[in-house]
Design a protein around this motif. Structure first.
Motif, short mmCIF file in Angstrom:
data_model
loop_
_atom_site.label_atom_id
_atom_site.label_comp_id
_atom_site.label_asym_id
_atom_site.label_seq_id
_atom_site.Cartn_x
_atom_site.Cartn_y
_atom_site.Cartn_z
N LYS A 85 0.81 -1.22 0.00
CA LYS A 85 0.00 0.00 0.00
C LYS A 85 0.84 1.27 0.00
O LYS A 85 0.41 2.30 -0.50
N LYS A 125 -3.21 7.65 10.91
CA LYS A 125 -4.34 8.41 10.35
C LYS A 125 -3.92 9.37 9.24
O LYS A 125 -4.75 9.79 8.45
N PRO A 128 -1.96 8.80 3.53
CA PRO A 128 -3.06 8.85 2.57
C PRO A 128 -3.54 7.47 2.08
O PRO A 128 -4.74 7.22 2.11
N PRO A 129 -2.64 6.57 1.69
CA PRO A 129 -3.17 5.26 1.27
C PRO A 129 -3.38 4.29 2.44
O PRO A 129 -3.65 3.12 2.22
N ARG A 130 -3.28 4.80 3.68
CA ARG A 130 -3.50 3.99 4.88
C ARG A 130 -2.64 2.73 4.88
O ARG A 130 -3.14 1.61 5.05
#
Lengths: 136, 394
Positions: A85, A125, A128-130
């Motif tokens: 990710k 948190k 952005p793409p966690r």
């Protein structure tokens, strides 16, 4: 031999008002750094410590904590990066208080140094793409 | 002087010389522009960054009985889509959120799932829930539709970006005393950090600053598949201040992009959540520049040191649309990770992934080398006289 470990302690509600860290220092000669501390609404305590001392003292200290029914986990496994990710953008770099993320100037990839991570969860948190996850 | 047709002939014969927008910098410095322009045929540029102005439109085939989506309400995984078209068509935007999402409450909101994530899920082949409520007509008697569907179940699934590939962008900072949550990420108080968003010397329109080769109809790498430049992008603003070498010093030109979502890859289309702001889509784009002459080559050899970005305060200046002057900084300094603003050292990080942009530029190079991707001549040039203006509220 001196050892130093980062551990996550979970206190049951009845121990919240006990001076447990004080006992670790006084009775077991351990030094500590508090990396994180919180009390949940149900009054369970969470304490992330870096505990340092002689190997034998450390073992005894951990035994003491176990007897009090405090749950103990090593910290190192807790914050995980999902490599599929992560896009290596870099927004985690300036958020991390311990500089656990470093941009490699050559590859322009973001390196995650777990040893520096104190599991504050700030990166989780804001990624952005966690790609960052925590599992206590 | 070369033509696109001549370059394509060389590509077909496996004789074309293709380098990335990074590699051409060294070549031009070593060999000079004249020789480099003669020897190199194509330069590949790329970017991998969040762009909220992304979306996709879909078509579903007829059901029994037929249902007319147009004028009704359509949801994919509870995310509202736009259905003001014909019976089978609808549109999904990257920032769309489920109606029951708590938005920015409690503040800052997390925005865990929205249109961008849904597009990523579809590209990855996942099943999603399609639901529609509409009104009944003689020709479309059905009022409801509820089914599972994946990308193969749509007749068409087309990625569309009304705007992407911004030619340069702001460097965002925060002059206030409180942390702010923006589409440029979390900005710490009192100039605590600076966020920028461009691949700089690899960025498509910074390598072709006057749009001499990139134009309407240009074939590109889009989300891991093949796409095209459909039009100039919204907010296209080529008339901003430029350096002596022609590079815009602030956000300037943009591109509207289109491509078949079914041919794209999850790796290059990622849903993203910005804390306290919302959902967006990170889109991988690669654009080839044919080196037709020395001038095009000189522009394509641009380096980070020569590209300046404007520093903008996102606590007051940006949200209130006020002019402010915090100066400009070049991408070489930005990439070193520390810049100086008002005499203070400020850590700088990027929202745009340079390592992934590099990977896209390399991939596009391989596609062209392998002969599977030929270059196109623009059908129409991008305009140089369009202006981006503030709205007059009446």
């Amino acid at each position: 031999m001196i050892i130093s470990r980062k551990i996550v302690l979970r206190f049951p509600p009845d121990l919240i008002d006990q001076p447990i860290v004080y006992r670790l220092v006084k009775d077991y000669n351990l030094s500590f750094g508090i990396l994180r501390a919180s009390i949940t609404p149900k009054k369970e305590g969470l304490l992330v410590l870096e505990l340092t001392g002689k190997k034998e003292d450390y073992r005894k200290g951990i035994d003491f904590l176990s007897r009090l029914k405090i749950k103990i986990q090593p910290l190192s496994k807790d914050v995980i990066r999902d490599e599929d990710k992560c896009t290596h953008c870099g927004v985690c770099i300036d958020i991390c208080p311990t500089q656990a993320f470093v941009l490699d100037p050559k590859t322009r990839e973001v390196k995650f140094d777990k040893n520096k991570c104190i599991a504050c969860e700030l990166c989780i948190k804001i990624c952005p793409p966690r790609a960052m996850r925590v599992s206590f | 002087m070369k033509t696109v047709a001549e370059i394509n002939e060389k590509i077909k014969k496996g004789k074309a010389v293709i380098v990335t927008a990074e590699e051409i910098i060294d070549l031009a410095e070593k060999k000079g522009i004249k020789k480099t322009a003669r020897e190199v045929d194509v330069v590949t540029t790329a970017t991998f960054a969040p762009m909220c102005s992304s979306g996709a439109y879909f078509n579903i085939g007829p059901t029994k009985p037929k249902v007319r989506l147009g004028g009704g309400k359509v949801y994919l995984n509870d995310i509202p889509c736009y259905a003001g078209f014909a019976a089978g068509d609808f549109l999904l935007g990257a920032t769309s959120l489920p109606e029951n999402d708590s938005r920015n409450r409690p503040y800052p909101g997390e925005f865990r799932y929205g249109g961008g994530h849904l597009i990523e899920d579809l590209v990855s082949g996942k099943d999603v829930k399609l639901e529609a409520h509409t009104y009944s007509t003689n020709c479309y008697p059905g009022e409801k539709l509820s089914t599972r569907i994946n990308i193969k179940g749509f007749n068409e699934a087309i990625l569309f970006n009304p705007r992407n590939c911004y030619q340069n962008y702001n460097v965002a900072v925060n002059l206030s005393r409180e942390t702010i949550y923006t589409y440029m990420g979390v900005l710490k108080p009192n100039l605590g950090n600076a966020h920028y968003c461009s691949s700089g010397q690899l960025s498509p329109l910074l390598n072709d600053p006057y749009y001499q080769t990139i134009g309407i109809g240009t074939r590109i790498f889009l989300g891991g598949g093949v796409g095209y430049v459909a039009w100039y992008g919204t907010q296209h603003n080529p008339g901003v201040e430029r350096t002596k070498k022609g590079i815009p010093k602030e956000p300037a030109g943009t591109l509207a992009l289109i491509g078949d979502l079914k041919g794209m890859k999850q790796q290059w289309l990622r849903g993203a959540s910005f804390l306290g702001y919302g959902v967006t889509l990170i889109v991988g784009i690669g654009i080839p520049i044919p080196l037709l002459n020395e001038e095009i080559c000189r522009y394509a050899a641009v380096k980070d040191r020569d590209i300046y970005a404007k520093i903008v305060d996102y606590s007051e200046s940006y949200p209130q649309n006020k002019k402010g002057n915090l100066g400009k900084v070049n991408y070489e300094d930005l990439k070193k990770g520390k810049i100086t603003i008002r005499g203070r050292k400020v850590p700088a990080t990027s929202l745009s992934s340079y390592s992934k942009a590099r990977e896209i530029a390399e991939t596009l190079k391989m596609w062209i080398k392998g002969g599977s991707f030929l270059l196109t001549e623009a059908v129409e040039k991008l305009p140089l006289n369009v202006k981006f203006k503030p709205l007059k509220v009446r």
